[in-house]
Design a protein around this motif. Structure first.
Motif, PDB file in Angstrom:
ATOM      1  N   LEU A  13      -0.553 -16.914  -4.558  1.00 37.20           N
ATOM      2  CA  LEU A  13       0.377 -15.841  -4.185  1.00 37.20           C
ATOM      3  C   LEU A  13       0.424 -15.811  -2.610  1.00 37.20           C
ATOM      4  O   LEU A  13      -0.279 -16.346  -1.939  1.00 37.20           O
ATOM      5  CB  LEU A  13       0.185 -14.504  -4.697  1.00 37.20           C
ATOM      6  N   ASN A  14       1.591 -15.456  -2.023  1.00 34.57           N
ATOM      7  CA  ASN A  14       1.669 -15.406  -0.584  1.00 34.57           C
ATOM      8  C   ASN A  14       2.675 -14.113  -0.344  1.00 34.57           C
ATOM      9  O   ASN A  14       3.527 -13.814  -1.053  1.00 34.57           O
ATOM     10  CB  ASN A  14       2.273 -16.756   0.170  1.00 34.57           C
ATOM     11  N   VAL A  15       2.633 -13.745   0.865  1.00 34.41           N
ATOM     12  CA  VAL A  15       3.478 -12.654   1.531  1.00 34.41           C
ATOM     13  C   VAL A  15       3.242 -12.825   2.931  1.00 34.41           C
ATOM     14  O   VAL A  15       2.605 -13.049   3.470  1.00 34.41           O
ATOM     15  CB  VAL A  15       3.009 -11.400   1.057  1.00 34.41           C
ATOM     16  N   CYS A  16       4.762 -12.589   3.388  1.00 34.79           N
ATOM     17  CA  CYS A  16       4.790 -12.544   4.784  1.00 34.79           C
ATOM     18  C   CYS A  16       4.616 -11.018   5.376  1.00 34.79           C
ATOM     19  O   CYS A  16       5.295 -10.169   5.133  1.00 34.79           O
ATOM     20  CB  CYS A  16       6.165 -13.001   5.221  1.00 34.79           C
TER      21      CYS A  16
ATOM     22  N   ALA B 273      22.731  -3.200  -7.619  1.00 31.92           N
ATOM     23  CA  ALA B 273      22.743  -2.061  -7.968  1.00 31.92           C
ATOM     24  C   ALA B 273      22.631  -0.704  -7.423  1.00 31.92           C
ATOM     25  O   ALA B 273      22.337   0.233  -7.852  1.00 31.92           O
ATOM     26  CB  ALA B 273      21.308  -1.784  -9.169  1.00 31.92           C
ATOM     27  N   GLY B 274      22.868  -1.035  -5.849  1.00 31.42           N
ATOM     28  CA  GLY B 274      22.695   0.135  -5.085  1.00 31.42           C
ATOM     29  C   GLY B 274      21.684   0.386  -4.091  1.00 31.42           C
ATOM     30  O   GLY B 274      21.512   1.268  -3.457  1.00 31.42           O
ATOM     31  N   GLY B 275      20.598  -0.608  -4.204  1.00 33.13           N
ATOM     32  CA  GLY B 275      19.347  -0.563  -3.509  1.00 33.13           C
ATOM     33  C   GLY B 275      19.612  -0.841  -1.958  1.00 33.13           C
ATOM     34  O   GLY B 275      20.921  -1.478  -1.829  1.00 33.13           O
ATOM     35  N   ALA B 276      18.891  -0.468  -1.073  1.00 31.06           N
ATOM     36  CA  ALA B 276      18.922  -0.809   0.197  1.00 31.06           C
ATOM     37  C   ALA B 276      17.561  -0.671   1.173  1.00 31.06           C
ATOM     38  O   ALA B 276      16.435  -0.348   0.552  1.00 31.06           O
ATOM     39  CB  ALA B 276      19.863   0.642   0.904  1.00 31.06           C
ATOM     40  N   GLY B 277      17.652  -1.389   2.056  1.00 30.84           N
ATOM     41  CA  GLY B 277      16.553  -1.421   2.958  1.00 30.84           C
ATOM     42  C   GLY B 277      15.587  -2.959   2.686  1.00 30.84           C
ATOM     43  O   GLY B 277      15.565  -3.208   1.632  1.00 30.84           O
ATOM     44  N   ASP B 278      14.883  -3.308   3.599  1.00 33.53           N
ATOM     45  CA  ASP B 278      14.034  -4.417   3.431  1.00 33.53           C
ATOM     46  C   ASP B 278      12.895  -3.974   2.500  1.00 33.53           C
ATOM     47  O   ASP B 278      12.409  -2.806   2.410  1.00 33.53           O
ATOM     48  CB  ASP B 278      13.458  -4.625   4.699  1.00 33.53           C
ATOM     49  N   LYS B 279      12.617  -5.091   1.705  1.00 32.40           N
ATOM     50  CA  LYS B 279      11.377  -4.668   0.503  1.00 32.40           C
ATOM     51  C   LYS B 279      10.596  -6.000   0.879  1.00 32.40           C
ATOM     52  O   LYS B 279      10.873  -6.912   1.346  1.00 32.40           O
ATOM     53  CB  LYS B 279      12.083  -4.854  -0.808  1.00 32.40           C
ATOM     54  N   LYS B 280       9.258  -5.550   0.474  1.00 33.34           N
ATOM     55  CA  LYS B 280       8.105  -6.595   0.660  1.00 33.34           C
ATOM     56  C   LYS B 280       8.153  -7.562  -0.635  1.00 33.34           C
ATOM     57  O   LYS B 280       8.037  -7.102  -1.706  1.00 33.34           O
ATOM     58  CB  LYS B 280       6.671  -5.830   0.703  1.00 33.34           C
ATOM     59  N   LEU B 281       8.306  -8.770  -0.532  1.00 29.89           N
ATOM     60  CA  LEU B 281       8.291  -9.978  -1.440  1.00 29.89           C
ATOM     61  C   LEU B 281       6.904 -10.645  -1.614  1.00 29.89           C
ATOM     62  O   LEU B 281       6.646 -11.355  -0.602  1.00 29.89           O
ATOM     63  CB  LEU B 281       9.432 -10.787  -1.090  1.00 29.89           C
TER      64      LEU B 281
ATOM     65  N   LYS C  83       3.127 -13.136 -17.500  1.00 35.20           N
ATOM     66  CA  LYS C  83       4.578 -12.868 -17.940  1.00 35.20           C
ATOM     67  C   LYS C  83       5.839 -13.373 -17.323  1.00 35.20           C
ATOM     68  O   LYS C  83       6.904 -13.239 -17.524  1.00 35.20           O
ATOM     69  CB  LYS C  83       4.552 -11.147 -17.792  1.00 35.20           C
ATOM     70  N   GLY C  84       5.503 -14.717 -16.537  1.00 33.18           N
ATOM     71  CA  GLY C  84       6.634 -15.404 -16.155  1.00 33.18           C
ATOM     72  C   GLY C  84       7.199 -15.009 -15.012  1.00 33.18           C
ATOM     73  O   GLY C  84       8.532 -15.273 -14.523  1.00 33.18           O
ATOM     74  N   TYR C  85       6.805 -13.976 -14.322  1.00 37.73           N
ATOM     75  CA  TYR C  85       7.628 -13.316 -12.850  1.00 37.73           C
ATOM     76  C   TYR C  85       7.176 -14.508 -11.723  1.00 37.73           C
ATOM     77  O   TYR C  85       6.371 -15.141 -11.872  1.00 37.73           O
ATOM     78  CB  TYR C  85       6.994 -12.028 -12.586  1.00 37.73           C
ATOM     79  N   ALA C  86       8.404 -14.370 -10.960  1.00 38.81           N
ATOM     80  CA  ALA C  86       8.189 -15.073  -9.627  1.00 38.81           C
ATOM     81  C   ALA C  86       7.254 -14.610  -8.707  1.00 38.81           C
ATOM     82  O   ALA C  86       6.816 -15.159  -7.802  1.00 38.81           O
ATOM     83  CB  ALA C  86       9.576 -15.121  -9.002  1.00 38.81           C
ATOM     84  N   GLY C  87       6.960 -13.271  -8.971  1.00 39.93           N
ATOM     85  CA  GLY C  87       6.107 -12.642  -8.189  1.00 39.93           C
ATOM     86  C   GLY C  87       6.186 -11.113  -8.337  1.00 39.93           C
ATOM     87  O   GLY C  87       6.968 -10.610  -9.230  1.00 39.93           O
ATOM     88  N   ILE C  88       6.186 -10.274  -6.984  1.00 33.19           N
ATOM     89  CA  ILE C  88       6.205  -8.779  -7.152  1.00 33.19           C
ATOM     90  C   ILE C  88       7.167  -8.488  -5.821  1.00 33.19           C
ATOM     91  O   ILE C  88       7.182  -9.059  -4.835  1.00 33.19           O
ATOM     92  CB  ILE C  88       4.898  -8.301  -6.725  1.00 33.19           C
ATOM     93  N   ILE C  89       7.797  -7.352  -6.152  1.00 31.79           N
ATOM     94  CA  ILE C  89       8.567  -6.668  -4.999  1.00 31.79           C
ATOM     95  C   ILE C  89       8.046  -5.098  -4.944  1.00 31.79           C
ATOM     96  O   ILE C  89       7.930  -4.529  -5.964  1.00 31.79           O
ATOM     97  CB  ILE C  89      10.136  -6.788  -5.386  1.00 31.79           C
ATOM     98  N   ALA C  90       8.046  -5.076  -3.809  1.00 32.85           N
ATOM     99  CA  ALA C  90       7.291  -3.642  -3.374  1.00 32.85           C
ATOM    100  C   ALA C  90       8.120  -3.143  -2.116  1.00 32.85           C
ATOM    101  O   ALA C  90       8.983  -3.701  -1.591  1.00 32.85           O
ATOM    102  CB  ALA C  90       5.903  -3.807  -3.084  1.00 32.85           C
TER     103      ALA C  90
ATOM    104  N   ASP D  74       5.386   0.956  -4.949  1.00 34.56           N
ATOM    105  CA  ASP D  74       4.351   1.498  -3.838  1.00 34.56           C
ATOM    106  C   ASP D  74       4.763   0.821  -2.642  1.00 34.56           C
ATOM    107  O   ASP D  74       5.038  -0.431  -2.350  1.00 34.56           O
ATOM    108  CB  ASP D  74       2.811   1.162  -4.502  1.00 34.56           C
ATOM    109  N   ILE D  75       3.962   1.522  -1.436  1.00 34.97           N
ATOM    110  CA  ILE D  75       4.104   0.733   0.066  1.00 34.97           C
ATOM    111  C   ILE D  75       3.186  -0.202   0.194  1.00 34.97           C
ATOM    112  O   ILE D  75       2.053   0.085  -0.024  1.00 34.97           O
ATOM    113  CB  ILE D  75       4.094   1.940   0.963  1.00 34.97           C
ATOM    114  N   ILE D  76       3.452  -1.487   0.562  1.00 37.93           N
ATOM    115  CA  ILE D  76       2.672  -2.530   1.021  1.00 37.93           C
ATOM    116  C   ILE D  76       2.516  -2.657   2.433  1.00 37.93           C
ATOM    117  O   ILE D  76       1.640  -3.322   3.029  1.00 37.93           O
ATOM    118  CB  ILE D  76       3.083  -3.746  -0.035  1.00 37.93           C
ATOM    119  N   CYS D  77       3.655  -2.482   3.083  1.00 34.78           N
ATOM    120  CA  CYS D  77       3.809  -2.888   4.697  1.00 34.78           C
ATOM    121  C   CYS D  77       4.458  -1.754   5.291  1.00 34.78           C
ATOM    122  O   CYS D  77       5.175  -1.059   4.946  1.00 34.78           O
ATOM    123  CB  CYS D  77       4.882  -4.202   4.539  1.00 34.78           C
ATOM    124  N   GLU D  78       3.858  -1.460   6.315  1.00 32.01           N
ATOM    125  CA  GLU D  78       4.735  -0.752   7.550  1.00 32.01           C
ATOM    126  C   GLU D  78       5.101  -1.281   8.433  1.00 32.01           C
ATOM    127  O   GLU D  78       4.663  -2.210   9.096  1.00 32.01           O
ATOM    128  CB  GLU D  78       3.286   0.235   8.060  1.00 32.01           C
ATOM    129  N   VAL D  79       6.305  -0.762   8.741  1.00 36.41           N
ATOM    130  CA  VAL D  79       7.134  -1.967   9.705  1.00 36.41           C
ATOM    131  C   VAL D  79       7.561  -1.162  10.844  1.00 36.41           C
ATOM    132  O   VAL D  79       7.785  -0.038  10.765  1.00 36.41           O
ATOM    133  CB  VAL D  79       8.342  -2.611   9.050  1.00 36.41           C
TER     134      VAL D  79
END
Length: 295
Positions: free
Chosen positions: A86-89, A150-158, A114-121, A200-205
């Motif tokens: 895995l990797n995360v920026c 679907a109406g989501g907003a803001g940066d997410k951690k990938l 389960k075949g996911y590309a990864g996690i979105i947090a 859950d919160i993974i990164c503080e920006v």
């Protein structure tokens, strides 16, 4: 081998990079590698990283220096050198949230097969406020584009599987330009895979005044080919009719700024591009005005 590579593109961020480092040192789970891609810094970033490499931080610190080419080229370099699953920026002015590595590891162990590309947090500011919107309580999986549609907003951690993010082409490089939106690769991944939702919160920006977010109008003028490329991809995979028209207008404007005479021929939506061309000219004037450029 560690499970995760945390990679950090850095350009003259010696003043903020220590807080990124300190947040990683505080992680209870140390099952990661920290890769710093120095995008041509002229400050003391290199010396700073070398001093950390000599310390016992509990995790491996890798450092790569490259000529300045912009954020997307630093991501290309990172992906070429990541060997973990895995990797995360985590940007050079951000912090890894407390217990973030452990949360990623525990979550991935549950869904790895389960075949996911990864996690979105989630991303949050330094006061713990979620950036944009959170995830609906019943959302278990999504694509990045689907979340926003679907109406989501803001940066997410990938947090991506390295094999998946490397299965799509690298970011293109246009001579004299230093910006291509990172969403390009994410959009291509969206066409084949979904992401598991970690609510859950993974990164503080903290957004910097001289960062890409704060200088976007100038970026439009300086990197028109990069933006036109990105809009062209967006028109191939539209999330809605409204978004398609918006991207087409931006495509016209960026192509006009780039002085590309063949942009209608090159468009994946030729008829719509003809219709949007006059609005594109208006958009170009707005860009110039916002960027405080005299013309």
């Amino acid at each position: 081998m560690a499970l995760l590579t945390v990679f950090t593109p850095a350009y003259n961020r010696a003043r903020t990079l220590p807080r990124t480092y300190e947040s990683l040192c505080k992680q209870e789970c140390k099952d990661f590698v920290w890769l710093i891609v120095d995008d041509g810094s002229t400050d003391n970033t290199a010396d700073l990283v070398k001093s950390w490499q000599k310390k016992e931080s509990g995790f491996e610190i890798q450092y790569i220096y490259k000529e300045n080419g912009g954020m997307h080229t630093a991501h290309n370099t990172a992906y070429e050198n990541i060997h973990t699953e895995l990797n995360v920026c985590i940007d050079s002015d951000d912090k890894m949230a407390p217990e973030a590595i452990g949360k990623i590891k525990r979550t991935w162990e549950q869904v790895r097969h389960k075949g996911y590309a990864g996690i979105i947090a989630l991303d949050a500011d330094f006061n713990g406020n979620i950036i944009g919107k959170g995830f609906p309580d019943n959302m278990v999986e999504t694509t990045l584009g689907g979340y926003y549609a679907a109406g989501g907003a803001g940066d997410k951690k990938l947090i991506y599987r390295t094999d998946v993010i490397n299965s799509v082409p690298p970011y293109p490089v246009f001579p004299g330009e230093k910006y291509v939106g990172l969403v390009y690769k994410y959009t291509l991944v969206d066409q084949k895979y979904k992401l598991f939702v970690l609510n859950d919160i993974i990164c503080e920006v903290e957004y910097q005044p001289d960062g890409s977010t704060g200088t976007m109008w100038n970026q439009y003028l300086k990197n028109p080919n990069g933006f036109a490329f990105l809009r062209k991809v967006a028109m191939q995979y539209p999330s809605s009719k409204k978004r398609l028209v918006k991207d087409c207008i931006h495509y016209c404007s960026s192509s006009q700024i780039a002085k590309n005479k063949y942009y209608i021929q090159e468009s994946p939506r030729k008829f719509l591009t003809v219709l949007c061309t006059p609005v594109g000219w208006l958009m170009t004037e707005v860009v110039k005005k916002k960027a405080n450029i005299n013309h």
